[in-house]
Design a protein around this motif. Structure first.
Motif, PDB file in Angstrom:
ATOM      1  N   ASP A  23       0.822  -1.206   0.000  1.00  0.00           N
ATOM      2  CA  ASP A  23       0.000   0.000   0.000  1.00  0.00           C
ATOM      3  C   ASP A  23       0.857   1.257   0.000  1.00  0.00           C
ATOM      4  O   ASP A  23       1.699   1.454   0.880  1.00  0.00           O
ATOM      5  N   GLY A  30      -5.138   3.310  -3.594  1.00  0.00           N
ATOM      6  CA  GLY A  30      -5.694   1.967  -3.567  1.00  0.00           C
ATOM      7  C   GLY A  30      -5.519   1.162  -4.840  1.00  0.00           C
ATOM      8  O   GLY A  30      -5.842  -0.036  -4.866  1.00  0.00           O
ATOM      9  N   ASP A 136      -8.897   1.352  10.360  1.00  0.00           N
ATOM     10  CA  ASP A 136      -8.750   2.165   9.157  1.00  0.00           C
ATOM     11  C   ASP A 136      -8.788   3.643   9.521  1.00  0.00           C
ATOM     12  O   ASP A 136      -9.830   4.182   9.864  1.00  0.00           O
ATOM     13  N   GLU A 139      -7.786   4.842   4.814  1.00  0.00           N
ATOM     14  CA  GLU A 139      -8.080   4.173   3.545  1.00  0.00           C
ATOM     15  C   GLU A 139      -9.445   4.591   3.007  1.00  0.00           C
ATOM     16  O   GLU A 139      -9.569   5.036   1.871  1.00  0.00           O
ATOM     17  N   ASP A 140     -10.482   4.422   3.806  1.00  0.00           N
ATOM     18  CA  ASP A 140     -11.844   4.773   3.406  1.00  0.00           C
ATOM     19  C   ASP A 140     -12.380   5.883   4.320  1.00  0.00           C
ATOM     20  O   ASP A 140     -11.975   5.982   5.478  1.00  0.00           O
ATOM     21  N   ARG A 143     -11.736   9.849   7.020  1.00  0.00           N
ATOM     22  CA  ARG A 143     -10.296   9.718   7.169  1.00  0.00           C
ATOM     23  C   ARG A 143      -9.803  10.579   8.326  1.00  0.00           C
ATOM     24  O   ARG A 143     -10.293  11.674   8.551  1.00  0.00           O
ATOM     25  N   ILE A 168      -2.197   3.674   5.903  1.00  0.00           N
ATOM     26  CA  ILE A 168      -3.663   3.666   5.879  1.00  0.00           C
ATOM     27  C   ILE A 168      -4.295   3.044   7.118  1.00  0.00           C
ATOM     28  O   ILE A 168      -5.417   3.390   7.483  1.00  0.00           O
ATOM     29  N   HIS A 169      -3.594   2.100   7.765  1.00  0.00           N
ATOM     30  CA  HIS A 169      -4.151   1.355   8.893  1.00  0.00           C
ATOM     31  C   HIS A 169      -3.250   1.455  10.117  1.00  0.00           C
ATOM     32  O   HIS A 169      -2.044   1.686   9.996  1.00  0.00           O
TER      33      HIS A 169
END
Length: 265
Positions: A23, A30, A136, A139-140, A143, A168-169
């Motif tokens: 990533d 993504g 997360d 990522e989605d 944010r 992202i995580h």
């Protein structure tokens, strides 16, 4: 950090293994970039062994080892490695992965952290994980910033878990392992590389704080340009950095290695 163009050709020629994060190292927003995927294929066809080292789940790694031009893949931040074979792949678990009680303990951390940070969610790939929990933060939507990622990490550590921040995580788990632990075990046991050979023949490319152990151990370590976002929270930056970011940066670094190998044909 030196520009990747400063990597000597004689050093590049010795590289037989390219380890990389996925990533924001191979991807952007993504998507696996065409330049990065083409670089993976060219390395593979040249005989360089490519091994993604990722925080992504077992379900993703099963697909990667079956369909990507890679020799092995290390997943869930070092919990396991999948090694390509003629009949599919062999699975190697790290000796310290947590046992049957892990789901209950991670569920407790999930409820604790989500109760502290309004709007936070677990990663959508959580259903495909075996040994860890992923929050997360980038990522989605919605944010969150790096301050929130650091808070998530601290909350997980309060519960006695290991926690690492990616781009992202925030991944958290129980067990004494890391990306580096599993990488060194794989390189030593499966590929019979000595510690010295690992430092001389292995190149690692990444982009975020959870790659720090790899940057620290491998002298031939490189960050794609977007790693600059995280430098203020990192103690061990890579030795080299690319001019371009994300998957284009990986392709830029791969081209240095491929050019050196072409000179030996």
């Amino acid at each position: 950090m030196q520009p990747i163009a400063a990597l000597p050709e004689s050093t590049s020629r010795r590289i037989g293994f390219v380890l990389c994060d996925i990533d924001d190292t191979l991807t952007r927003n993504g998507f696996l970039l065409a330049q990065a995927y083409n670089a993976l294929w060219r390395l593979y066809q040249t005989g360089v062994k490519v091994i993604p080292v990722t925080g992504r789940p077992a379900g993703w790694c099963d697909m990667i080892i079956r369909q990507w031009p890679v020799d092995a893949v290390i997943g869930e931040n070092g919990a396991f490695a999948m090694l390509r074979t003629a009949g599919g792949y062999d699975l190697s678990l790290h000796s310290s992965v947590a046992g049957e009680e892990v789901k209950r303990k991670l569920d407790g951390i999930r409820d604790f952290v989500l109760g502290k940070i309004s709007g936070l969610k677990v990663a959508k790939d959580q259903a495909f994980r075996w040994f860890d929990l992923a929050f997360d933060f980038a990522e989605d939507p919605p944010r969150f910033g790096m301050d929130t990622a650091v808070k998530i990490k601290e909350l997980c550590e309060q519960k006695g878990a290991i926690a690492k921040i990616s781009s992202i995580h925030v991944n958290t788990w129980f067990g004494d392992y890391s990306k580096l632990d599993m990488a060194r075990e794989l390189l030593s046991k499966h590929y019979t590389l000595t510690d010295r050979e690992q430092r001389e023949r292995v190149f690692f490319c990444g982009d975020s704080p959870n790659d720090e152990p790899m940057f620290s151990y491998f002298p031939l370590s490189c960050g794609v340009e977007n790693i600059r976002t995280f430098l203020e929270v990192m103690k061990n930056p890579p030795s080299f950095v690319t001019r371009t970011s994300h998957g284009e940066g990986f392709a830029e670094a791969a081209e240095i290695i491929l050019t050196a190998h072409k000179g030996t044909e």
